[in-house]
Design a protein around this motif. Structure first.
Motif, PDB file in Angstrom:
ATOM      1  N   PHE A 170      34.234  -5.851  75.558  1.00 42.70           N
ATOM      2  CA  PHE A 170      33.321  -6.888  76.030  1.00 42.70           C
ATOM      3  C   PHE A 170      33.958  -7.677  77.177  1.00 42.70           C
ATOM      4  O   PHE A 170      35.127  -8.065  77.114  1.00 42.70           O
ATOM      5  N   PRO A 202      21.065 -13.455  81.664  1.00 35.99           N
ATOM      6  CA  PRO A 202      21.492 -13.828  80.310  1.00 35.99           C
ATOM      7  C   PRO A 202      20.886 -15.133  79.805  1.00 35.99           C
ATOM      8  O   PRO A 202      20.423 -15.203  78.665  1.00 35.99           O
ATOM      9  N   ILE A 213      28.265 -14.035  80.515  1.00 39.29           N
ATOM     10  CA  ILE A 213      27.751 -14.338  79.182  1.00 39.29           C
ATOM     11  C   ILE A 213      28.923 -14.440  78.216  1.00 39.29           C
ATOM     12  O   ILE A 213      29.906 -13.692  78.329  1.00 39.29           O
ATOM     13  N   GLN A 228      22.508  -9.495  70.242  1.00 42.76           N
ATOM     14  CA  GLN A 228      22.527  -8.241  69.482  1.00 42.76           C
ATOM     15  C   GLN A 228      21.807  -8.408  68.149  1.00 42.76           C
ATOM     16  O   GLN A 228      21.066  -7.519  67.702  1.00 42.76           O
ATOM     17  N   ASN A 238      26.481 -13.080  73.209  1.00 43.56           N
ATOM     18  CA  ASN A 238      26.248 -11.639  73.137  1.00 43.56           C
ATOM     19  C   ASN A 238      25.980 -11.201  71.698  1.00 43.56           C
ATOM     20  O   ASN A 238      25.085 -10.387  71.437  1.00 43.56           O
ATOM     21  N   ASN A 298      25.367  -4.697  80.318  1.00 40.29           N
ATOM     22  CA  ASN A 298      25.644  -5.821  81.210  1.00 40.29           C
ATOM     23  C   ASN A 298      26.192  -5.288  82.533  1.00 40.29           C
ATOM     24  O   ASN A 298      27.160  -4.525  82.546  1.00 40.29           O
ATOM     25  N   GLU A 320      29.619  -3.061  82.477  1.00 40.26           N
ATOM     26  CA  GLU A 320      30.534  -3.448  81.410  1.00 40.26           C
ATOM     27  C   GLU A 320      30.957  -2.235  80.587  1.00 40.26           C
ATOM     28  O   GLU A 320      30.143  -1.356  80.277  1.00 40.26           O
TER      29      GLU A 320
END
Length: 467
Positions: A294, A228, A257, A266, A262, A275, A289
């Motif tokens: 999230f 990340p 992260i 995106q 995130n 992830n 994930e």
């Protein structure tokens, strides 16, 4: 009704692929692609199976693994006997509790006795070093056939990645890696265009960025695999360069992260971001994930038994933070039985709203794991390990540790295998200095007989707030 053939597929993984498959001969190979995609489709189904059935599969795999180790390794047979563990007598997964928690220093003490190599698997063995972020680099041996199912296949279990046109992608080189190689090092000849082992500061060099952009163009559309923190830095530079990259998806692992980061990723890349929680020593993905939540991860429970423990190696209650402890049901060459990986997380107490029946957990990662520069900017400790590994510190050290004494002072402690000369020391200093992004930080290198322990274990990085 679930077909018995699918259940057997998850228990007897050695039957998934032909025994004559070799890394370097996978791309475009129908004998690899067809069973690989079939195995993925079963994994896609099994994440909705009843928990009781999944636990039955796990128990059968556990007993199968332990029986194999008892019969093929005098070391593990004696280890089980010493700890009153009988693979034939266990009826639940809790039967593992009689075995002690293992850490990297234990594996080092055991030495090569832990490896289970015989005539049946000797032609398929490769070695891989652990990340070393505990300060103790460790060598693991893997059976390549096990890695196909345990490592590579699970890299694609995330729903975002399962939706990709994988059959077409497996006909070509489609992966670009930013950061450490991890398990993907095996696939370099088959599917990887290029690996960039760089620190975040290096991405300010336009020539390095152009090399990355060119590799992604060659892999068009590319799957970009990264840490990340590296990807965030790349995104910042892409924003300045005002370019768009031909990506199909991004896969992250190795660090936690934030939700804010995130959203930024995106916005810049505008592709699915998968992830994963993975561990290079474990040789594959621990979990992925949830696409609906999230920061919440589903456990790859068919091949991993996960526990969370406190500082006394006791299991913590559901919902309470603890250190991740892994038992891999996939690997027989370097068995990982109740292996603590120095990351923090916790089990969630409720089933996920997405409908999957796989266990769900939070992954926190390493706490307080950043070096604070004089300006207040921060560098993740993982990048110090990558920089030093690139400078070949493992060739000269049995163990090493970074201690931040002050915002402008770093101490590098080394337990030497052999004393590095001035030239090698200069390489270590240069590798670290490049991370500081032109900020002034003094580096002291000390050679010691042992690394001081924090709690009951040595760790790789001591941040400013803890020392």
């Amino acid at each position: 009704m679930i077909e018995q053939k699918k259940i057997d597929h998850l228990i007897f993984l050695e039957k998934v692929f032909s025994t004559n498959l070799r890394f370097g001969d996978l791309r475009g190979n129908k004998n690899f692609i067809d069973p690989f995609l079939n195995y993925l489709s079963i994994l896609e189904e099994s994440q909705y199976w009843p928990e009781d059935l999944r636990n039955e599969i796990r128990l059968r795999r556990l007993k199968k693994l332990m029986s194999y180790l008892s019969k093929n390794s005098s070391f593990w047979a004696e280890y089980f006997k010493k700890n009153n563990f009988d693979s034939n007598a266990i009826n639940t997964l809790d039967g593992l509790d009689s075995l002690p928690i293992l850490r990297r220093e234990d594996l080092l003490e055991f030495g090569e006795k832990i490896y289970v190599v015989n005539d049946e698997n000797k032609d398929y063995i490769s070695s891989q070093n652990s990340s070393g972020t505990s300060g103790i680099p460790t060598k693991f041996l893997f059976d390549n056939r096990e890695q196909l199912t345990a490592a590579f296949a699970l890299q694609f279990r995330h729903p975002f990645l399962m939706k990709l046109p994988l059959r077409n992608m497996l006909e070509r080189k489609f992966i670009v890696i930013l950061g450490g190689k991890g398990a993907a090092y095996l696939l370099a000849k088959d599917f990887v265009v290029e690996v960039f082992q760089v620190a975040p500061a290096a991405l300010e060099d336009k020539n390095i960025r152009l090399s990355i952009y060119n590799a992604i163009e060659q892999a068009r559309p590319a799957l970009l695999i990264s840490f990340p923190s590296l990807l965030i830095k790349l995104a910042q530079m892409i924003n300045e360069d005002k370019i768009s990259l031909p990506l199909s998806a991004i896969q992250l692992s190795g660090e936690s992260i934030s939700a804010e980061d995130n959203v930024f990723l995106q916005k810049i890349f505008n592709v699915p971001i998968a992830n994963l929680v993975s561990n290079s020593g474990l040789g594959g993905a621990i979990g992925f994930e949830c696409e609906k939540r999230f920061g919440v991860f589903h456990l790859n429970a068919e091949q991993v038994i996960l526990e969370f423990i406190d500082e006394n190696d006791k299991k913590v209650p559901l919902g309470k933070d603890g250190e991740l402890v892994i038992t891999s049901l996939a690997y027989s060459t370097t068995p990982l039985l109740r292996y603590a990986i120095d990351d923090t997380g916790n089990f969630l107490t409720t089933q996920c709203a997405c409908g999957k029946t796989l266990p769900v957990f939070n992954f926190i990662g390493r706490r307080n794991n950043e070096f604070i520069l004089p300006s207040g900017n921060k560098i993740g400790a993982l990048h110090f390990y990558i920089a030093l590994a690139y400078a070949q510190i493992q060739k000269y050290s049995r163990q090493f540790q970074i201690v931040q004494e002050d915002k402008n002072l770093l101490r590098l402690l080394i337990v030497p295998k052999m004393r590095p000369n001035i030239t090698h020391e200069a390489k270590f200093r240069l590798a670290l200095t490049k991370l500081f992004q032109n900020e002034k930080v003094f580096i002291e290198i000390d050679y010691v007989e042992r690394i001081p322990e924090r709690g009951r274990k040595p760790i790789f990085f001591i941040p400013l707030s803890q020392d």
